[in-house]
Design a protein around this motif. Structure first.
Motif, PDB file in Angstrom:
ATOM      1  N   SER A   1      15.313   4.817   7.957  1.00  0.00           N
ATOM      2  CA  SER A   1      15.241   5.327   6.592  1.00  0.00           C
ATOM      3  C   SER A   1      13.890   4.951   5.993  1.00  0.00           C
ATOM      4  CB  SER A   1      16.405   4.774   5.767  1.00  0.00           C
ATOM      5  OG  SER A   1      16.407   3.359   5.795  1.00  0.00           O
ATOM      6  N   ARG A   2      13.813   4.930   4.685  1.00  0.00           N
ATOM      7  CA  ARG A   2      12.527   4.748   4.012  1.00  0.00           C
ATOM      8  C   ARG A   2      11.791   3.508   4.524  1.00  0.00           C
ATOM      9  NH1 ARG A   2      11.599   4.041  -2.529  1.00  0.00           N
ATOM     10  NH2 ARG A   2       9.366   3.601  -2.415  1.00  0.00           N
ATOM     11  N   LEU A   3      10.507   3.678   4.805  1.00  0.00           N
ATOM     12  CA  LEU A   3       9.661   2.586   5.274  1.00  0.00           C
ATOM     13  C   LEU A   3       9.086   1.856   4.067  1.00  0.00           C
ATOM     14  CD1 LEU A   3       8.372   1.250   7.759  1.00  0.00           C
ATOM     15  CD2 LEU A   3       6.522   2.914   7.587  1.00  0.00           C
ATOM     16  N   PRO A   4       9.402   0.561   3.895  1.00  0.00           N
ATOM     17  CA  PRO A   4       8.907  -0.160   2.719  1.00  0.00           C
ATOM     18  C   PRO A   4       7.477  -0.661   2.910  1.00  0.00           C
ATOM     19  CG  PRO A   4      10.246  -1.631   4.037  1.00  0.00           C
ATOM     20  CD  PRO A   4      10.269  -0.289   4.731  1.00  0.00           C
ATOM     21  N   SER A   5       6.845  -1.040   1.802  1.00  0.00           N
ATOM     22  CA  SER A   5       5.562  -1.763   1.823  1.00  0.00           C
ATOM     23  C   SER A   5       4.475  -1.046   2.611  1.00  0.00           C
ATOM     24  CB  SER A   5       5.762  -3.186   2.382  1.00  0.00           C
ATOM     25  OG  SER A   5       6.736  -3.885   1.648  1.00  0.00           O
ATOM     26  N   LEU A   6       4.336   0.263   2.386  1.00  0.00           N
ATOM     27  CA  LEU A   6       3.312   1.028   3.095  1.00  0.00           C
ATOM     28  C   LEU A   6       1.890   0.505   2.872  1.00  0.00           C
ATOM     29  CD1 LEU A   6       4.581   4.712   2.873  1.00  0.00           C
ATOM     30  CD2 LEU A   6       4.056   3.428   4.954  1.00  0.00           C
ATOM     31  N   PRO A   7       1.553  -0.030   1.687  1.00  0.00           N
ATOM     32  CA  PRO A   7       0.189  -0.562   1.548  1.00  0.00           C
ATOM     33  C   PRO A   7      -0.170  -1.609   2.589  1.00  0.00           C
ATOM     34  CG  PRO A   7       1.190  -0.339  -0.615  1.00  0.00           C
ATOM     35  CD  PRO A   7       2.267  -0.056   0.397  1.00  0.00           C
ATOM     36  N   HIS A   8       0.810  -2.381   3.047  1.00  0.00           N
ATOM     37  CA  HIS A   8       0.513  -3.382   4.067  1.00  0.00           C
ATOM     38  C   HIS A   8       0.190  -2.734   5.415  1.00  0.00           C
ATOM     39  CE1 HIS A   8       2.460  -6.673   1.519  1.00  0.00           C
ATOM     40  NE2 HIS A   8       1.234  -7.077   1.791  1.00  0.00           N
ATOM     41  N   ILE A   9       0.809  -1.583   5.726  1.00  0.00           N
ATOM     42  CA  ILE A   9       0.444  -0.869   6.947  1.00  0.00           C
ATOM     43  C   ILE A   9      -0.949  -0.265   6.794  1.00  0.00           C
ATOM     44  CG2 ILE A   9       1.037   1.028   8.497  1.00  0.00           C
ATOM     45  CD1 ILE A   9       3.953   0.533   7.913  1.00  0.00           C
TER      46      ILE A   9
ATOM     47  N   LYS B   1      -3.326 -13.914   1.672  1.00  0.00           N
ATOM     48  CA  LYS B   1      -2.600 -14.322   2.870  1.00  0.00           C
ATOM     49  C   LYS B   1      -2.514 -13.173   3.861  1.00  0.00           C
ATOM     50  CE  LYS B   1       1.671 -13.737   3.379  1.00  0.00           C
ATOM     51  NZ  LYS B   1       3.148 -13.679   3.280  1.00  0.00           N
ATOM     52  N   SER B   2      -2.213 -11.974   3.363  1.00  0.00           N
ATOM     53  CA  SER B   2      -2.046 -10.822   4.242  1.00  0.00           C
ATOM     54  C   SER B   2      -3.332 -10.508   4.990  1.00  0.00           C
ATOM     55  CB  SER B   2      -1.598  -9.602   3.426  1.00  0.00           C
ATOM     56  OG  SER B   2      -0.342  -9.833   2.823  1.00  0.00           O
ATOM     57  N   VAL B   3      -4.465 -10.573   4.302  1.00  0.00           N
ATOM     58  CA  VAL B   3      -5.749 -10.318   4.950  1.00  0.00           C
ATOM     59  C   VAL B   3      -6.090 -11.447   5.921  1.00  0.00           C
ATOM     60  CG1 VAL B   3      -8.239 -10.093   4.577  1.00  0.00           C
ATOM     61  CG2 VAL B   3      -6.626  -8.886   3.073  1.00  0.00           C
ATOM     62  N   THR B   4      -5.900 -12.701   5.479  1.00  0.00           N
ATOM     63  CA  THR B   4      -6.238 -13.840   6.323  1.00  0.00           C
ATOM     64  C   THR B   4      -5.491 -13.811   7.644  1.00  0.00           C
ATOM     65  OG1 THR B   4      -6.760 -15.239   4.405  1.00  0.00           O
ATOM     66  CG2 THR B   4      -6.260 -16.365   6.472  1.00  0.00           C
TER      67      THR B   4
ATOM     68  N   THR C   1      -3.368  -2.929   7.532  1.00  0.00           N
ATOM     69  CA  THR C   1      -3.484  -3.142   8.970  1.00  0.00           C
ATOM     70  C   THR C   1      -4.378  -2.091   9.606  1.00  0.00           C
ATOM     71  OG1 THR C   1      -1.283  -4.163   9.067  1.00  0.00           O
ATOM     72  CG2 THR C   1      -2.172  -3.262  11.122  1.00  0.00           C
ATOM     73  N   VAL C   2      -4.170  -0.831   9.266  1.00  0.00           N
ATOM     74  CA  VAL C   2      -4.958   0.264   9.837  1.00  0.00           C
ATOM     75  C   VAL C   2      -6.430   0.121   9.469  1.00  0.00           C
ATOM     76  CG1 VAL C   2      -5.345   2.760   9.737  1.00  0.00           C
ATOM     77  CG2 VAL C   2      -3.015   1.867   9.998  1.00  0.00           C
ATOM     78  N   ASP C   3      -6.714  -0.143   8.198  1.00  0.00           N
ATOM     79  CA  ASP C   3      -8.106  -0.286   7.753  1.00  0.00           C
ATOM     80  C   ASP C   3      -8.801  -1.443   8.470  1.00  0.00           C
ATOM     81  OD1 ASP C   3      -7.708   1.819   6.084  1.00  0.00           O
ATOM     82  OD2 ASP C   3      -7.877   0.699   4.210  1.00  0.00           O
ATOM     83  N   MET C   4      -8.091  -2.565   8.627  1.00  0.00           N
ATOM     84  CA  MET C   4      -8.700  -3.721   9.273  1.00  0.00           C
ATOM     85  C   MET C   4      -8.912  -3.473  10.767  1.00  0.00           C
ATOM     86  SD  MET C   4      -6.924  -6.923   7.229  1.00  0.00           S
ATOM     87  CE  MET C   4      -7.967  -8.142   8.065  1.00  0.00           C
ATOM     88  N   LEU C   5      -8.016  -2.743  11.399  1.00  0.00           N
ATOM     89  CA  LEU C   5      -8.213  -2.379  12.799  1.00  0.00           C
ATOM     90  C   LEU C   5      -9.444  -1.493  12.959  1.00  0.00           C
ATOM     91  CD1 LEU C   5      -4.528  -1.793  13.888  1.00  0.00           C
ATOM     92  CD2 LEU C   5      -6.179  -3.085  15.234  1.00  0.00           C
TER      93      LEU C   5
ATOM     94  N   ALA D   1     -12.000  -1.381  11.110  1.00  0.00           N
ATOM     95  CA  ALA D   1     -13.214  -2.143  10.819  1.00  0.00           C
ATOM     96  C   ALA D   1     -13.709  -2.932  12.018  1.00  0.00           C
ATOM     97  CB  ALA D   1     -12.966  -3.080   9.638  1.00  0.00           C
ATOM     98  N   VAL D   2     -12.829  -3.182  13.003  1.00  0.00           N
ATOM     99  CA  VAL D   2     -13.266  -3.903  14.210  1.00  0.00           C
ATOM    100  C   VAL D   2     -13.348  -2.986  15.425  1.00  0.00           C
ATOM    101  CG1 VAL D   2     -12.502  -6.159  13.408  1.00  0.00           C
ATOM    102  CG2 VAL D   2     -10.894  -4.703  14.669  1.00  0.00           C
ATOM    103  N   GLY D   3     -13.329  -1.669  15.180  1.00  0.00           N
ATOM    104  CA  GLY D   3     -13.601  -0.726  16.252  1.00  0.00           C
ATOM    105  C   GLY D   3     -12.415  -0.037  16.889  1.00  0.00           C
ATOM    106  N   ALA D   4     -11.210  -0.252  16.385  1.00  0.00           N
ATOM    107  CA  ALA D   4     -10.033   0.399  16.966  1.00  0.00           C
ATOM    108  C   ALA D   4     -10.000   1.878  16.583  1.00  0.00           C
ATOM    109  CB  ALA D   4      -8.757  -0.299  16.510  1.00  0.00           C
ATOM    110  N   ARG D   5      -9.420   2.695  17.467  1.00  0.00           N
ATOM    111  CA  ARG D   5      -9.264   4.128  17.219  1.00  0.00           C
ATOM    112  C   ARG D   5      -7.788   4.412  16.941  1.00  0.00           C
ATOM    113  NH1 ARG D   5     -12.026   3.925  21.956  1.00  0.00           N
ATOM    114  NH2 ARG D   5     -10.383   5.018  23.122  1.00  0.00           N
ATOM    115  N   ILE D   6      -7.505   4.954  15.761  1.00  0.00           N
ATOM    116  CA  ILE D   6      -6.127   5.104  15.295  1.00  0.00           C
ATOM    117  C   ILE D   6      -5.928   6.497  14.699  1.00  0.00           C
ATOM    118  CG2 ILE D   6      -4.314   4.169  13.798  1.00  0.00           C
ATOM    119  CD1 ILE D   6      -5.881   1.593  13.644  1.00  0.00           C
ATOM    120  N   ASP D   7      -4.825   7.137  15.073  1.00  0.00           N
ATOM    121  CA  ASP D   7      -4.322   8.316  14.361  1.00  0.00           C
ATOM    122  C   ASP D   7      -3.132   7.841  13.540  1.00  0.00           C
ATOM    123  OD1 ASP D   7      -6.118  10.069  15.594  1.00  0.00           O
ATOM    124  OD2 ASP D   7      -4.781  10.320  17.323  1.00  0.00           O
TER     125      ASP D   7
END
Length: 448
Positions: free
Chosen positions: A213-221, A35-38, A224-228, A230-236
């Motif tokens: 405070s603590r940021l939860p669920s970092l794998p989901h971020i 679901k998260s990827v879709t 998001t970064v990896d998928m961005l 993959a479509v050409g976005a530039r991210i730091d």
């Protein structure tokens, strides 16, 4: 701390007798797409400069709500049966996404999908016209202030009558300035992902700084970064030499992509748990060797609780020993796995402590209060802590396991039902949110 007891709004009328396992399971279970990827892929494809394909997408309530919302904004999504052998999976369902100018006025039904209610308001700010967002009653209680406040800071006009929640209207102006913004995403990492997904289309891109405070669920971020990228976005971003808790996305065009969706590893959880609980064996085909999905942590967690796993080209095979051990584990990055782990822990031979998941009180239901109440009503001994649960195994008995319209509560109850006769799941149909036909898959796994 004192638990807040979820309310039963209606007497249980739709009860599903959870199948009791008479022996060890031995099954291969094909789990539908993530679901998260879709839903991330749908948003990125809608914002791209050219058409893209999404192969083997998850077809569930949450993803269909996302697809319909994008159609409402003017995006064309054509559903076909693909014969492509691109990537794992070969033939199967495919969606072709054809971007179009985003338009209003429009009304978006978010249901109770966090990804829809949080990912689409920044998209709506790019539309030409007002976009109203509303959904299920529970959606009005889920936090949205991080997205609303950030959009205003970035130049958008949002009417929410001061609620910081749904219903609301985003008045799209055909674009958004973007720039720097500070948000508190400690209640949901989706606040960060929501801004990053649309950021390449902002005039100045975006710099998102988490200040809570603590940021939860970092794998989901990370997903998001990896998928961005993959479509050409530039991210730091922090994990590649960037400033801690800061993400910077430059304005750019996004490419269309031909993506095969991985199986939803979090939705594989109840089936792997079945192997652990019954001392059996379950194989999940197409389990990726490398992934950003939080569900991949199940390999480590369930192994610590008494099983073993092997990852081959055929997929992941998980084997139980017939014994379940308690665990002391921080689930802050993988909070969505908490209900299934709590269910297994209630059947263990020693106590468990699940930590780092205070944010689960703001999910589809207050999951910590709900798990405490439902397991205890079956004879368990669960105590809420400030940021999680302490579970002392006790002999359990049958009874009604309420779900509060939460799909992961339903699958947690089914796990307990494998080892405890007479468990009945209220509203098992709520599993359709992310796992269509869960009851059929469950009984087929058991050979029933």
């Amino acid at each position: 701390m004192t638990a807040v007891t979820p309310a039963h709004t209606d007497p249980p009328t739709d009860l599903w007798p959870a199948p009791y396992a008479r022996g060890a399971v031995d099954a291969t279970v094909t789990v539908p797409g993530s679901k998260s990827v879709t839903n991330r892929a749908l948003v990125l494809a809608a914002l791209a400069s050219e058409p893209g394909w999404l192969r083997r997408p998850l077809r569930s309530r949450d993803t269909l709500l996302m697809a319909e919302a994008l159609r409402t904004l003017g995006v064309r999504i054509e559903e076909t049966v693909s014969s492509s052998s691109s990537g794992a999976g070969g033939s199967g369902e495919a969606w072709r996404i054809i971007p179009s100018p985003l338009r209003g006025p429009a009304t978006v039904d978010v249901g109770n999908a966090g990804t829809v209610m949080r990912f689409l308001p920044p998209v709506a700010a790019l539309a030409d016209g007002p976009v109203r967002f509303d959904g299920d009653p529970r959606s009005h209680e889920r936090p949205l202030h991080g997205v609303i406040d950030a959009l205003r800071a970035l130049g958008a006009r949002v009417d929410d009558e001061g609620r910081g929640a749904l219903p609301m209207t985003v008045h799209g102006a055909g674009g958004l300035d973007g720039g720097k913004v500070e948000i508190d995403a400690s209640s949901s990492s989706q606040f960060v992902s929501a801004l990053l997904l649309s950021a390449p289309r902002f005039n100045q891109g975006v710099e998102v700084r988490h200040v809570g405070s603590r940021l939860p669920s970092l794998p989901h971020i990370r997903m998001t970064v990896d998928m961005l990228r993959a479509v050409g976005a530039r991210i730091d971003e922090p994990e590649h030499g960037g400033e801690p808790n800061v993400w910077r996305v430059a304005p750019s065009a996004l490419r269309g992509r031909d993506l095969v969706v991985e199986p939803d590893l979090s939705n594989a959880q109840p089936f792997l748990a079945a192997a652990l609980v019954t001392g059996g064996r379950v194989t999940v085909p197409d389990w990726p060797e490398r992934t950003t999905q939080p569900g991949d942590e199940l390999r480590r967690i369930f192994t610590e609780m008494g099983g073993s796993c092997e990852l081959t080209e055929a997929g992941l095979t998980f084997t139980g020993t017939g014994r379940i051990h308690g665990i002391d584990v921080d689930l802050g990055e993988v909070g969505e796995l908490t209900p299934g782990i709590a269910a297994v822990a209630a059947l263990a031979d020693s106590p468990s402590t699940l930590r780092g998941v205070a944010h689960l009180r703001l999910h589809e239901t207050d999951r910590l209060a709900a798990l405490t109440k439902e397991i205890n009503e079956l004879g368990g001994d669960v105590t809420e802590t400030e940021d999680g649960l302490h579970i002392r195994p006790r002999p359990l008995h049958g009874g009604v396991f309420h779900t509060y319209h939460d799909h992961r509560m339903a699958t947690a109850g089914a796990i307990i039902g494998l080892a405890v006769e007479g468990v009945e799941i209220e509203d098992v149909a709520t599993t359709a949110k992310t796992l269509p036909d869960f009851p059929g898959m469950w009984t087929e796994m058991l050979g029933a």
